[in-house]
Design a protein around this motif. Structure first.
Motif, PDB file in Angstrom:
ATOM      1  N   VAL A   1       2.417   3.203 -50.110  1.00 46.45           N
ATOM      2  CA  VAL A   1       1.289   2.980 -49.212  1.00 46.45           C
ATOM      3  C   VAL A   1       1.746   3.362 -47.806  1.00 46.45           C
ATOM      4  O   VAL A   1       2.920   3.210 -47.476  1.00 46.45           O
ATOM      5  N   THR A   2       0.831   3.865 -47.000  1.00 53.07           N
ATOM      6  CA  THR A   2       1.204   4.247 -45.632  1.00 53.07           C
ATOM      7  C   THR A   2       1.434   2.998 -44.778  1.00 53.07           C
ATOM      8  O   THR A   2       0.855   1.941 -45.045  1.00 53.07           O
ATOM      9  N   PRO A   3       2.252   3.124 -43.728  1.00 56.95           N
ATOM     10  CA  PRO A   3       2.455   1.995 -42.815  1.00 56.95           C
ATOM     11  C   PRO A   3       1.146   1.479 -42.205  1.00 56.95           C
ATOM     12  O   PRO A   3       0.959   0.273 -42.064  1.00 56.95           O
ATOM     13  N   ALA A   4       0.228   2.375 -41.865  1.00 52.07           N
ATOM     14  CA  ALA A   4      -1.056   1.940 -41.294  1.00 52.07           C
ATOM     15  C   ALA A   4      -1.826   1.082 -42.288  1.00 52.07           C
ATOM     16  O   ALA A   4      -2.449   0.073 -41.923  1.00 52.07           O
ATOM     17  N   GLU A   5      -1.772   1.466 -43.563  1.00 57.50           N
ATOM     18  CA  GLU A   5      -2.464   0.702 -44.595  1.00 57.50           C
ATOM     19  C   GLU A   5      -1.776  -0.641 -44.827  1.00 57.50           C
ATOM     20  O   GLU A   5      -2.436  -1.653 -45.067  1.00 57.50           O
ATOM     21  N   ILE A   6      -0.456  -0.688 -44.756  1.00 55.21           N
ATOM     22  CA  ILE A   6       0.265  -1.964 -44.858  1.00 55.21           C
ATOM     23  C   ILE A   6      -0.214  -2.907 -43.755  1.00 55.21           C
ATOM     24  O   ILE A   6      -0.536  -4.070 -44.012  1.00 55.21           O
ATOM     25  N   ASN A   7      -0.272  -2.396 -42.533  1.00 56.31           N
ATOM     26  CA  ASN A   7      -0.747  -3.206 -41.410  1.00 56.31           C
ATOM     27  C   ASN A   7      -2.156  -3.728 -41.664  1.00 56.31           C
ATOM     28  O   ASN A   7      -2.448  -4.891 -41.417  1.00 56.31           O
ATOM     29  N   ARG A   8      -3.016  -2.862 -42.153  1.00 54.10           N
ATOM     30  CA  ARG A   8      -4.411  -3.258 -42.414  1.00 54.10           C
ATOM     31  C   ARG A   8      -4.473  -4.334 -43.493  1.00 54.10           C
ATOM     32  O   ARG A   8      -5.131  -5.348 -43.334  1.00 54.10           O
ATOM     33  N   ARG A   9      -3.765  -4.106 -44.593  1.00 52.04           N
ATOM     34  CA  ARG A   9      -3.822  -5.039 -45.722  1.00 52.04           C
ATOM     35  C   ARG A   9      -3.194  -6.397 -45.410  1.00 52.04           C
ATOM     36  O   ARG A   9      -3.636  -7.417 -45.925  1.00 52.04           O
ATOM     37  N   LEU A  10      -2.152  -6.394 -44.600  1.00 50.18           N
ATOM     38  CA  LEU A  10      -1.422  -7.643 -44.363  1.00 50.18           C
ATOM     39  C   LEU A  10      -1.714  -8.284 -43.003  1.00 50.18           C
ATOM     40  O   LEU A  10      -1.074  -9.267 -42.640  1.00 50.18           O
ATOM     41  N   ALA A  11      -2.681  -7.747 -42.281  1.00 52.49           N
ATOM     42  CA  ALA A  11      -3.041  -8.319 -40.973  1.00 52.49           C
ATOM     43  C   ALA A  11      -3.377  -9.797 -41.122  1.00 52.49           C
ATOM     44  O   ALA A  11      -4.152 -10.187 -41.994  1.00 52.49           O
ATOM     45  N   GLY A  12      -2.744 -10.610 -40.308  1.00 52.25           N
ATOM     46  CA  GLY A  12      -3.016 -12.047 -40.317  1.00 52.25           C
ATOM     47  C   GLY A  12      -2.324 -12.826 -41.413  1.00 52.25           C
ATOM     48  O   GLY A  12      -2.509 -14.039 -41.521  1.00 52.25           O
ATOM     49  N   THR A  13      -1.516 -12.169 -42.233  1.00 50.91           N
ATOM     50  CA  THR A  13      -0.834 -12.881 -43.308  1.00 50.91           C
ATOM     51  C   THR A  13       0.217 -13.831 -42.736  1.00 50.91           C
ATOM     52  O   THR A  13       0.869 -13.527 -41.743  1.00 50.91           O
ATOM     53  N   THR A  14       0.336 -14.994 -43.358  1.00 52.69           N
ATOM     54  CA  THR A  14       1.330 -15.979 -42.900  1.00 52.69           C
ATOM     55  C   THR A  14       2.251 -16.421 -44.023  1.00 52.69           C
ATOM     56  O   THR A  14       3.178 -17.182 -43.791  1.00 52.69           O
ATOM     57  N   ASP A  15       2.010 -15.941 -45.241  1.00 56.11           N
ATOM     58  CA  ASP A  15       2.791 -16.414 -46.391  1.00 56.11           C
ATOM     59  C   ASP A  15       3.869 -15.440 -46.844  1.00 56.11           C
ATOM     60  O   ASP A  15       4.403 -15.555 -47.936  1.00 56.11           O
ATOM     61  N   ARG A  16       4.216 -14.489 -46.001  1.00 54.44           N
ATOM     62  CA  ARG A  16       5.262 -13.512 -46.324  1.00 54.44           C
ATOM     63  C   ARG A  16       6.336 -13.592 -45.251  1.00 54.44           C
ATOM     64  O   ARG A  16       6.210 -12.964 -44.200  1.00 54.44           O
ATOM     65  N   PRO A  17       7.398 -14.346 -45.522  1.00 53.73           N
ATOM     66  CA  PRO A  17       8.414 -14.583 -44.490  1.00 53.73           C
ATOM     67  C   PRO A  17       8.996 -13.312 -43.879  1.00 53.73           C
ATOM     68  O   PRO A  17       9.245 -13.266 -42.673  1.00 53.73           O
TER      69      PRO A  17
END
Length: 168
Positions: free
Chosen positions: A104-120
């Motif tokens: 997955v592209t870095p931009a898509e990683i940012n989009r998919r995981l925006a606001g995530t708090t459960d991934r240390p």
């Protein structure tokens, strides 16, 4: 006949989403190494990281991978860091079943995981983490599938084709 498929790749690549969708489409059971770790420890991943650090988590993750691979048939989703341990890379590379690296592209990683708090580890410098892990993903996988901008049904169809190719 073995009917197993393993999904590897970085955080946000779609391992959990696609394993669940592929399991539903094929009727195969799904084993997620993160879920296996959390269930065995009776703690969340974040709690394990806080109590045992990354080293403790990785040790548990290696055991979870071995456990998941004992199940046949199975769709196995791994954590993004499964490849950080040499033992896991060797085990994955030696498998005679599909080991699919989801990219997955870095931009898509940012989009998919925006606001995530459960991934240390997402809170840290994840682009450097991705760059460091990329060679390990490449040597551990025997298939490559880019998930960027693609629908879950289309990706599940490709994964089914990989499974059918191996079964045939």
């Amino acid at each position: 006949m073995m009917t197993q498929l393993v999904l590897i790749g970085f955080m946000g690549a779609g391992k959990t989403t696609l394993s669940q969708a592929l399991g539903a489409a094929t009727g195969l059971p799904v084993y997620d190494t993160d879920d296996l770790v959390a269930a065995a420890a009776h703690q969340t991943i974040a709690e394990i990281f806080a109590a045992e650090g990354e080293a403790g988590f990785r040790q548990r993750e290696t055991a979870a991978l071995a456990e998941a691979l004992r199940h046949d048939p199975a769709i196995i989703a791994t954590g993004g860091g499964i490849v950080t341990q040499a033992e896991n890379r060797a085990r994955l590379a030696a498998l005679a079943i599909p080991v699919v690296q989801l990219t997955v592209t870095p931009a898509e990683i940012n989009r998919r995981l925006a606001g995530t708090t459960d991934r240390p580890l997402f809170q840290e410098n994840w682009p450097a983490l991705l760059a460091a892990r990329q060679p390990w993903y490449a040597t551990s996988a025997n298939h490559l599938l880019d998930t960027t901008g693609r629908s879950v049904p289309a990706l599940v169809a490709e994964l089914q084709a990989i499974l059918n190719e191996k079964a045939g």
